[in-house]
Design an enzyme around this catalytic site. Structure first.
Site, PDB file in Angstrom:
ATOM      1  CB  THR A   1      50.969  30.880  59.411  1.00  0.00           C
ATOM      2  OG1 THR A   1      51.532  32.028  60.012  1.00  0.00           O
ATOM      3  CG2 THR A   1      49.814  31.245  58.514  1.00  0.00           C
TER       4      THR A   1
ATOM      5  N   GLY B   1      52.312  40.214  60.649  1.00  0.00           N
ATOM      6  CA  GLY B   1      53.317  39.387  59.970  1.00  0.00           C
ATOM      7  C   GLY B   1      53.017  39.241  58.495  1.00  0.00           C
TER       8      GLY B   1
ATOM      9  CB  THR C   1      54.224  28.606  58.324  1.00  0.00           C
ATOM     10  OG1 THR C   1      54.283  28.725  59.752  1.00  0.00           O
ATOM     11  CG2 THR C   1      55.063  27.410  57.916  1.00  0.00           C
ATOM     12  N   GLY C   2      56.219  30.944  59.267  1.00  0.00           N
ATOM     13  CA  GLY C   2      57.550  31.285  59.772  1.00  0.00           C
ATOM     14  C   GLY C   2      57.609  32.724  60.205  1.00  0.00           C
TER      15      GLY C   2
ATOM     16  N   GLY D   1      57.429  36.234  60.052  1.00  0.00           N
ATOM     17  CA  GLY D   1      56.867  37.165  59.076  1.00  0.00           C
ATOM     18  C   GLY D   1      57.804  38.298  58.709  1.00  0.00           C
TER      19      GLY D   1
END
Ligand code: GLY
Length: 315
Positions: free
Chosen positions: A150, A180, A201-202, A204
């Site tokens: 993201t 997410g 980010t990562g 979700g």
């Protein structure tokens, strides 16, 4: 003071554009939207906007959110299709008192009725990557899920206004309708202009178990620096999740307070971009440093060259 911090190397050109705008006294929301749109428009970034990777059925479903830290106005979209800039739609929705988080066909319909342009966002390159992955999955037992980078940004302008925004095509090969953390307040993003903001980010599915963006803002409110707040939230939750859920997915958070101080923490190698008035401006690599700390180093030219080659490699 002004500043902007964003997830991943892909955000850097946008951060440079936002930096010029912020130095010229632009509103944080305008600078941030410009920066996120640049990521959405670039066809080689395969986790955001045009060129993003589709879901399991070959449809590119995108998520985005916009939050104003002064008014707490939030707009978000999930599973939107055929719209060039989901962040702009999310921002427009933030002006709505009701119905400000729209999903699927309702989100796309809102964008069409509001006059946003329509565009097929699935590039030939992204379609080929999807096709190849479908073939690989049919032949092996490998998990299909991979890639969920993201773009998330926290922005502070000269008038102490703060905004946060996210945009993502979500987890590659996700099931239709899967959403997410990116459009979820508190998980993918949060900002309070009297304190600061954070974006994630990562994975979700794991980020939303900890509401880490909200957690970081609250830790900053309790007096922690953005770096200490990120370290405490990210490493504390990684540990807790590993103990109680069995494992923790990859995730990384960026934060900035309303003084332009910033922080980053991550449980995997992670690049980010930051620019602040009279201070740092560049791309950095962050890694977990042990004992709930983060190691942050300037990115090397070698890394940047390899990245450029990787994102443009023939499919
Ligand atoms: N962090 C993006 C996603 O999990 O969809």
């Amino acid at each position: 003071m002004w500043g902007i911090i964003a997830t991943w190397r892909m955000a850097h050109d946008g951060v440079l554009a936002a930096k010029e705008m912020l130095a010229a006294d632009a509103f944080a929301g305008d600078a941030m939207e410009t920066a996120i749109k640049m990521v959405e428009d670039y066809p080689y970034y395969k986790s955001v906007g045009y060129g993003g990777l589709p879901n399991e059925t070959g449809i590119l479903e995108m998520d985005a959110a916009y939050m104003d830290g002064t008014t707490f106005a939030i707009g978000a979209v999930a599973g939107i299709t055929d719209v060039p800039n989901p962040i702009a739609v999310a921002r427009q929705l933030s002006h709505e008192k009701f119905n400000s988080f729209r999903v699927g066909a309702g989100a796309t319909q809102y964008a069409m009725l509001a006059g946003f342009p329509r565009k097929n966002m699935l590039t030939e390159r992204a379609r080929r990557i999807w096709e190849k992955r479908c073939e690989e999955i049919a032949k092996t037992n490998l998990s299909p899920y991979d890639g969920h980078d993201t773009v998330g940004m926290v922005c502070l302008d000269q008038n102490q206004r703060m905004t946060v925004g996210t945009s993502s095509s979500g987890l590659f090969m996700k099931k239709a309708g899967r959403v997410g953390d990116s459009p979820l307040s508190g998980s993918g993003f949060y900002v309070d202009a009297e304190i600061g903001g954070a974006a994630a980010t990562g994975l979700g599915e794991d980020l939303m178990k900890g509401c880490l963006s909200y957690e970081i803002v609250q830790l900053m409110a309790s007096g922690l620096t953005p770096q200490a707040a990120c370290d405490k939230a990210v490493y504390g939750f990684t540990e807790k999740l590993t103990q109680r859920y069995g494992k923790a997915g990859a995730f990384s958070l960026v934060a900035m307070n309303n003084q332009g101080q910033w922080g980053v923490a991550t449980n995997v190698e992670f690049t980010f971009s930051v620019a602040v008035k009279d201070g740092v401006c560049g791309i950095f690599m962050a890694k977990p440093g042990g004992n709930q700390t983060t190691v942050i180093e300037p990115i090397t030219q070698e890394w940047l060259d390899a990245y450029e080659k990787r994102i443009k490699a023939p499919v």
